[in-house]
Scaffold this motif. Structure first.
Motif, PDB file in Angstrom:
ATOM      1  N   HIS A 325       0.820  -1.223   0.000  1.00 51.06           N
ATOM      2  CA  HIS A 325       0.000   0.000   0.000  1.00 51.06           C
ATOM      3  C   HIS A 325       0.846   1.262   0.000  1.00 51.06           C
ATOM      4  O   HIS A 325       0.407   2.306  -0.505  1.00 51.06           O
ATOM      5  N   ASP A 326       2.040   1.209   0.562  1.00 51.62           N
ATOM      6  CA  ASP A 326       2.907   2.391   0.501  1.00 51.62           C
ATOM      7  C   ASP A 326       3.254   2.719  -0.940  1.00 51.62           C
ATOM      8  O   ASP A 326       3.249   3.893  -1.348  1.00 51.62           O
ATOM      9  N   ASP A 329       0.266   4.257  -2.533  1.00 52.14           N
ATOM     10  CA  ASP A 329       0.130   5.683  -2.217  1.00 52.14           C
ATOM     11  C   ASP A 329       1.080   6.524  -3.062  1.00 52.14           C
ATOM     12  O   ASP A 329       0.721   7.617  -3.535  1.00 52.14           O
ATOM     13  N   GLU A 330       2.290   6.024  -3.258  1.00 54.49           N
ATOM     14  CA  GLU A 330       3.253   6.760  -4.089  1.00 54.49           C
ATOM     15  C   GLU A 330       2.756   6.860  -5.528  1.00 54.49           C
ATOM     16  O   GLU A 330       2.910   7.903  -6.182  1.00 54.49           O
ATOM     17  N   SER A 394       9.436   2.713  -5.711  1.00 55.94           N
ATOM     18  CA  SER A 394      10.277   1.854  -4.860  1.00 55.94           C
ATOM     19  C   SER A 394      11.343   1.138  -5.675  1.00 55.94           C
ATOM     20  O   SER A 394      11.626  -0.042  -5.482  1.00 55.94           O
TER      21      SER A 394
END
Length: 703
Positions: A325-326, A329-330, A394
């Protein structure tokens, strides 16, 4: 009417004034009563004093007169008696002088003719005078009678009476009382003047107190109340009166000013939080709806139009499921920035908002002389093109797209709710059209939505009505081309529309939640069919594979359902293969692993379906307890002419075998595909070239 502070102050002062007037009235009334009592007591005292003096004077005079009359009376000298009493009778206030015998007959009455001579004194005071042995005083009607006996030696010769007139005494008393009354009234008037002056001073002081209270208390409170009403109505910029006073009112005003500033600051913060998306910094749903309502109202007056672009990120769920989920969000932040930049290059007045999740909306105003459809289509094309380029998330390149639905105001809808609904419908049609594109709303889209709603309604109860059936697509072992299993597939024969494509009604079942009821039914039917194969081929015979939807996996009781079906049908666990999609498995690895470990410990095989279309990799495969992977048909379709697809397919086979997994190729429709996959070491295959889906009875003929 509001009973305010100023009215309360005036009321208190009025009550004080009325109480004061009442007290003064009572004092004046008591003063009048006391004056009358004083006059009465003074009159009584004066009357008593006068009568006391008159008595003393009269008794002394009658005794002297009695002594002077002894000889004349003894000798019965009437002339001498007349002279003696005549001197007394001529005195002021003497009404009569009478000399009488011991038996009460008049001897002399002081007149020259002695007209009453010999008459018995039968008046009201006569009996008392006759009987008097000592000087005696009697008060009668208008006269004060004083009598004394006349003796010579021890013998009584008679007596004498003097009657003093009380009229002059009464007049003197009245005169004295009137003078006293006049003096008291003068004193009372002087007191009344002082009371009036004091009362006037009290009124002036009261008025001054009212003015001071109004200036120092009522007006500041009114100003604060007016400011409070402004703030209450939403005008947080209302002016709050400043104060330099050092008293409690000054503290209150300064405290109120600080409170108003704090409220305004908190209102700004709350509005920012309430109307701004915390992640992207764009307008949120609430703010966008208010802007849309305001723009629509303004457009109705100016004759302009607007375009609403409803955008949704394609395959965004795979980002969350695979990268977390991070990372999701990005992605949202980068998408929001790209959308904002693209819209800003096209129009400065356009409004961009995050509608929720991975949905964005753009409101594009169109001038009265502009072409709304052309402008909206141009902006939608720019956004779709800009967002095709990969994102770096990421450290990974992520390829996504954007599906946009476009609807126009007022051509397509006259209300905000209907306009957004039309945009959502158009966006859905862009998804159906293959994603990464835009579509304009049309009336036909409404009909498509209505058909979908009707399809959902028809799908409910279709199993009970016998409209749904399970067919089986054969699975062959590629090493010896032997039939080793079959995939259970659900088919729907609609009584009106005929056969409905699985891609259509399965999606409806997934979105509506009906799949949670249909999935267990398909599982039970497939296991019952496979139990029949088991009786014919033994425990090492044909297996059946059943697709499991993400909703079933998230339900939490999949393992329990499977164990219950196996017990009910007596099917060997090794003959049941469950197929799960990558997105379902990778969405919640921890929870999924618990289900899969339990299923595998029971002997059930687990395959990963549509492998290669998501973001799964070797690291994910190592963490997930699965027995095999099914290569997606999109790779198999071009394996003969696309070297990249062949290389990727070969890599998947090698990677899966290195992890001890079975590899299944789906969508084999040509002999060349089959031979090539067999050369690469693929374990199992299915497809139309090998066999079409058939009923359970037809499949039993192939065993």
């Amino acid at each position: 009417m509001r009973y305010g502070l100023q009215a309360r102050v005036l009321t208190v002062l009025l009550v004080v004034l009325l109480v004061t007037l009442g007290v003064i009235g009572l004092v004046l009334q008591r003063q009048q009563t006391m004056r009358e009592e004083m006059l009465d007591q003074a009159g009584d005292a004066m009357h008593g004093l006068v009568y006391s003096r008159l008595r003393s004077y009269g008794e002394a005079q009658v005794e002297r007169l009695a002594g002077n009359l002894v000889n004349p009376l003894y000798y019965f000298d009437l002339e001498a008696i007349g002279q003696v009493i005549g001197n007394v009778q001529r005195q002021p206030d003497v009404d009569y002088v009478v000399v009488y015998s011991p038996t009460g007959e008049v001897i002399h009455d002081g007149s020259r003719e002695i007209a009453t001579y010999g008459h018995v004194m039968d008046d009201a005071l006569g009996a008392g005078a006759i009987a008097a042995e000592v000087p005696t005083s009697q008060a009668g009607s208008g006269v004060y009678d004083v009598s004394a006996p006349i003796r010579i030696g021890g013998e009584r010769l008679g007596g004498v009476r003097i009657g003093y007139s009380l009229e002059s005494i009464r007049l003197d008393e009245e005169s004295a009382t009137a003078g006293l009354r006049t003096s008291l009234e003068e004193i009372a008037r002087n007191h009344l003047v002082w009371i009036a002056a004091l009362l006037s001073l009290l009124v002036v002081l009261g008025a001054a107190l009212v003015l001071v209270a109004d200036r120092t208390l009522v007006r500041p409170v009114r100003r604060l109340a007016a400011a409070a009403r402004e703030i209450e109505s939403g005008n947080f910029a209302a002016r709050v009166p400043a104060s330099r006073r050092l008293d409690e009112i000054g503290d209150l005003e300064r405290g109120f000013a600080r409170m108003a500033e704090s409220i305004a600051r908190h209102d700004r913060d709350i509005r920012r939080m309430a109307y701004t998306d915390a992640l992207t910094g764009l307008h949120n749903r609430v703010a966008f709806r208010e802007i849309l309502d305001e723009r629509m109202l303004r457009s109705n007056g100016t004759g302009g139009s607007m375009a609403l672009l409803f955008a949704d990120i394609d395959n965004f769920k795979r980002v969350n499921d695979s990268l977390g989920h991070d990372a999701g969000d990005e992605v949202l932040v980068q998408f929001a920035e790209r959308i904002r930049e693209g819209v800003a290059r096209h129009s400065e007045e356009a409004v961009v908002a995050r509608f929720g999740g991975d949905e964005f909306v753009i409101l594009l105003p169109i001038a009265a002389d502009g072409n709304a459809r052309e402008a909206a289509g141009r902006l939608a094309g720019i956004l779709v093109q800009d967002l095709r380029s990969p994102l770096m998330v990421s450290g990974n390149q992520v390829f996504l797209g954007l599906s946009i639905g476009v609807t126009l105001f007022p051509d397509d809808a006259a209300s905000a709710g209907l306009l957004m609904k039309n945009g959502d419908i158009a966006m859905y049609q862009a998804k159906v059209a293959g994603k990464n594109c835009h579509r304009f709303y049309s009336r036909a889209m409404d009909q498509a939505v209505e058909r979908r709603v009707r399809m959902e309604q028809d799908l409910r109860g279709a199993w009970d009505r016998g409209e749904l059936s399970v067919v089986y697509q054969p699975l062959f072992r590629m090493s010896d081309s032997r039939l080793v299993g079959a995939e259970a597939l659900l088919r729907w024969h609609h009584p009106t529309h005929g056969m409905v494509a699985p891609s259509v009604f399965i999606e409806v079942a997934e979105q509506s939640g009906l799949i949670e009821a249909l999935g267990p039914m398909v599982l039970l039917a497939a296991c019952e069919e496979a139990a029949g194969w088991q009786e014919r081929c033994g425990p090492d015979g044909m297996f059946v594979s059943v697709n499991v939807s993400p909703r079933q996996l998230r339900g939490g009781d999949l393992a329990q359902q499977v164990e219950g079906v196996l017990d009910e049908t007596s099917l060997a666990p090794g003959l049941l293969h469950l197929e799960l999609t990558e997105t379902a498995v990778l969405g919640d690895e921890l929870r999924t692993n618990q289900h899969l470990v339990r299923l595998r410990s029971a002997g059930v095989k687990v395959w990963l379906d549509d492998f290669g279309t998501g973001f799964s990799g070797l690291s994910h495969l190592r963490r997930i307890p699965i027995d095999g992977v099914k290569i997606d048909r999109s790779f198999i379709a071009d394996v003969l002419r696309d070297p990249d697809d062949l290389a990727l397919t070969s890599a998947i086979i090698a990677m899966a075998h290195s992890l001890g997994m079975t590899v299944v190729a789906e969508g084999v429709e040509k002999e060349g595909q089959y031979e090539l996959l067999r050369e690469r070491g693929c374990d199992l295959a299915q497809g139309f070239w090998l066999g079409h889906p058939v009923s359970g009875e037809e499949l039993r003929l192939l065993i």
